[in-house]
Design an enzyme around this catalytic site. Structure first.
Site, PDB file in Angstrom:
ATOM      1  N   HIS A   1       1.009  -0.743   0.073  1.00 22.50           N
ATOM      2  CA  HIS A   1      -0.397  -0.001   0.208  1.00 22.50           C
ATOM      3  C   HIS A   1       0.979   1.644   0.210  1.00 22.50           C
ATOM      4  O   HIS A   1       0.742   2.143  -0.772  1.00 22.50           O
ATOM      5  CB  HIS A   1      -1.476  -0.270   1.299  1.00 22.50           C
ATOM      6  CG  HIS A   1      -1.202   1.028   1.115  1.00 22.50           C
ATOM      7  ND1 HIS A   1      -3.140   1.218   0.922  1.00 22.50           N
ATOM      8  CD2 HIS A   1      -1.349   2.374   1.983  1.00 22.50           C
ATOM      9  CE1 HIS A   1      -3.825   2.300   0.933  1.00 22.50           C
ATOM     10  NE2 HIS A   1      -2.829   3.216   1.770  1.00 22.50           N
ATOM     11  N   GLU A   2       1.158   1.098   1.229  1.00 23.79           N
ATOM     12  CA  GLU A   2       2.704   2.795   1.174  1.00 23.79           C
ATOM     13  C   GLU A   2       3.389   2.452  -0.056  1.00 23.79           C
ATOM     14  O   GLU A   2       3.559   3.372  -0.482  1.00 23.79           O
ATOM     15  CB  GLU A   2       2.922   2.820   2.590  1.00 23.79           C
ATOM     16  CG  GLU A   2       2.424   2.556   3.487  1.00 23.79           C
ATOM     17  CD  GLU A   2       1.582   3.480   3.740  1.00 23.79           C
ATOM     18  OE1 GLU A   2       1.212   4.590   2.996  1.00 23.79           O
ATOM     19  OE2 GLU A   2       0.299   3.690   4.572  1.00 23.79           O
TER      20      GLU A   2
ATOM     21  N   HIS B   1       1.468   3.939  -3.128  1.00 22.97           N
ATOM     22  CA  HIS B   1       1.690   5.518  -2.553  1.00 22.97           C
ATOM     23  C   HIS B   1       3.715   6.733  -3.129  1.00 22.97           C
ATOM     24  O   HIS B   1       2.879   7.117  -3.907  1.00 22.97           O
ATOM     25  CB  HIS B   1       1.166   6.190  -1.483  1.00 22.97           C
ATOM     26  CG  HIS B   1       0.157   6.391  -0.759  1.00 22.97           C
ATOM     27  ND1 HIS B   1      -0.856   7.110  -1.046  1.00 22.97           N
ATOM     28  CD2 HIS B   1      -0.315   5.356   0.024  1.00 22.97           C
ATOM     29  CE1 HIS B   1      -1.888   6.155  -1.114  1.00 22.97           C
ATOM     30  NE2 HIS B   1      -2.060   5.879   0.156  1.00 22.97           N
TER      31      HIS B   1
ATOM     32  N   GLU C   1      -4.962   8.035  -3.408  1.00 19.10           N
ATOM     33  CA  GLU C   1      -5.092   6.066  -2.175  1.00 19.10           C
ATOM     34  C   GLU C   1      -5.808   5.358  -3.783  1.00 19.10           C
ATOM     35  O   GLU C   1      -5.323   4.039  -3.101  1.00 19.10           O
ATOM     36  CB  GLU C   1      -6.320   6.601  -2.024  1.00 19.10           C
ATOM     37  CG  GLU C   1      -6.859   5.727  -0.435  1.00 19.10           C
ATOM     38  CD  GLU C   1      -6.117   5.389   0.514  1.00 19.10           C
ATOM     39  OE1 GLU C   1      -4.737   6.081   0.658  1.00 19.10           O
ATOM     40  OE2 GLU C   1      -6.203   4.400   1.194  1.00 19.10           O
TER      41      GLU C   1
HETATM   42 ZN    ZN Z   1      -2.782   5.009   1.253  1.00 20.18          ZN
END
Ligand code: ZN
Length: 504
Positions: free
Chosen positions: A261-262, A265, A300
């Protein structure tokens, strides 16, 4: 050229804000607890200086000169767009009274401490007055910024320009029944065996996390990964973009999917056009935050795309499973199918950050309605726990046993973030729309993914999304990339395919 003085000023503001980011990164990874008060002052001072530079009289002169400069024929559209964006942010800043900025900053520090204590003791009553004041100030901010239909609209515009309470309610009205249908189908599947629990030393989890981040293209020459309590990604220009993760020593999934997830980003930030460095296209001038992504939801979308569309796919793990077995030999005796079933297990729970793909958006919808009601005064802070329980019962079919696992679970409101929760669902929807378009645009993307290679997908995303930074409005970015503004259907197709198709 008379754009230069404005560019120079934006560069200086960006320098201050990336320095704030560095201080924030340090405070959440390295700083001893005793440093908190001094760090809070440092961040407040730098942020105040950035705000002063964003709307003082000298800035107004620089902006007016730039506006005259871009008004003549032949000026590139990108320069006009830059100046328009600065004007929008500066005008908004000048509508917010300095006294309100000060009060919000002061309250944020005390409300966050009160929230931490209240959550630890499961004592909502002690936090209630600070929440009530937070809402009063959020409402004052909305009124200062201006709104016509609902005060929520002014605040959501800070995080997800283009959305309003009405547009979100329309979206949720379509989404909710479909999610309920998919949830019912997913729950009818045979339960997955728990193969993710065991003994997983953090050092090995960190090493595996780094390998997986590198596998999706996160560049360690311009980044690093560190443990933290609440994972985040943060950038100090595209040349230094850091990610964090956390570990449960007895469960392997949190660090794997938190890291993907990170790193998603991080990919967005690392791939913004280099010429946008220190420019308005890498600076949220209104939010006073150095960031390259065009909206919270757009950001996101990239994290969810790599966490869910790539990271929970069979294709990714067919290639990466040996990495997992090397890190944790216990998986040598776990069939890949059992692992895949476990990482796509669906089970309604009380905690948003632990939620699976199918139930996550229910948590968001609950919070958006509650935020709107708090802001328009139809819900008082003291009645929040009861309404929370009702909403969770109605949306997730669960009883909330205490406020720690209920209305005290998120840090957002204490931190003054009212109106940002919807961006998680926008991100989910946008991720599916972009991923579906990418796969349809070139068979090579799908073929490469089947072989565990994200390269062609990343090339498409770099070209269509990442390199543009904050240059385009989210809807314009989506329309250019996919031919349509935000669209729910791809997300529902993705969830149905993964969670309802028995031949998955
Ligand atoms: Zn996030």
């Amino acid at each position: 050229m008379s754009l230069e003085p404005l560019k120079e000023r934006i560069g200086a503001i960006n320098d201050l804000l990336t320095t704030v980011n560095l201080l924030v990164w340090d405070s959440r990874t390295m700083m001893p607890a005793g440093g908190a008060a001094a760090r809070g002052r440092q961040v407040a001072t730098l942020t105040r200086l950035a705000r002063d530079l964003a709307c003082d009289d000298d800035m107004m002169r620089r902006l007016e000169v730039a506006e005259r400069d871009v008004a003549v024929a032949g000026v590139p559209e990108i320069d006009r767009a830059a100046v328009r964006q600065v004007r929008g942010a500066v005008d908004a800043h000048r509508r917010i009274p300095a006294e309100l900025v000060e009060r919000r900053a002061r309250l944020q520090a005390s409300a966050t401490q009160s929230w931490i204590d209240a959550r630890a003791r499961d004592d909502f009553a002690s936090f209630e007055p600070l929440l009530a004041e937070t809402i009063v100030l959020a409402r004052a901010l909305a009124d200062a910024l201006g709104w016509s239909e609902h005060p929520y609209d002014a605040l959501v515009n800070l995080y997800e320009p283009g959305e309003t309470l009405a547009s979100l309610r329309a979206l949720f009205g379509e989404l909710r029944p479909e999610l309920k249908r998919i949830l019912a189908g997913a729950q009818a599947r045979p339960p997955a065996r728990d193969v993710l629990s065991g003994d997983f030393p953090p050092a090995e989890q960190l090493a595996l996390s780094a390998r997986l981040a590198a596998a999706i293209g996160y560049d360690f020459k311009h980044g690093r990964i560190d443990p933290t309590v609440h994972p985040f990604e943060i950038s100090f220009t595209r040349d230094d973009v850091r990610i964090t993760t956390r570990f449960k020593p007895n469960h392997v999934a949190q660090s794997i999917f938190g890291t993907l997830h990170e790193a998603g980003h991080g990919l967005y930030e690392q791939n913004v056009d280099p010429s946008f460095t220190r420019s308005i296209f890498a600076t949220d001038l209104l939010g006073l935050y150095a960031v390259g992504g065009t909206s919270y939801g757009a950001h996101e979308s990239q994290s969810r795309l790599f966490e869910n569309h790539v990271g929970r796919s069979a294709a990714f793990w067919r290639r990466r499973y040996p990495d997992l077995v090397t890190a944790f030999p216990v998986f040598a005796s776990v069939p890949l199918e059992a692992f895949l079933a476990a990482i796509t297990r669906v089970s309604p729970g009380l905690i948003r950050t632990d939620a699976d793909e199918v139930t996550y958006d229910f948590h968001v919808m609950v919070r958006v309605e509650i935020e709107a009601a708090l802001l328009d005064g139809s819900l008082a802070a003291r009645d929040l726990p009861e309404v929370w329980r009702e909403q969770v019962r109605a949306n997730l079919g669960l009883e909330v046993p205490n406020d720690r696992e209920g209305c005290l679970q998120d840090a957002h409101w204490a931190a003054g973030l009212v109106g940002s929760f919807c961006t998680y669902t926008i991100g989910n929807i946008m991720a599916a729309q972009l991923f579906e378009t990418a796969c349809a645009s070139s068979p090579q993307i799908r073929t490469a993914l089947e072989e565990g290679d994200v390269g062609p997908l990343s090339s498409w995303l770099r070209e269509s999304v990442w390199r543009h930074g904050r240059r385009f409005h989210r809807n314009d970015l989506l329309a250019q990339a996919t031919g349509s503004t935000l669209k729910l259907a791809p997300y529902l197709r993705h969830l149905s395919q993964r969670y309802l198709d028995p031949a998955r």
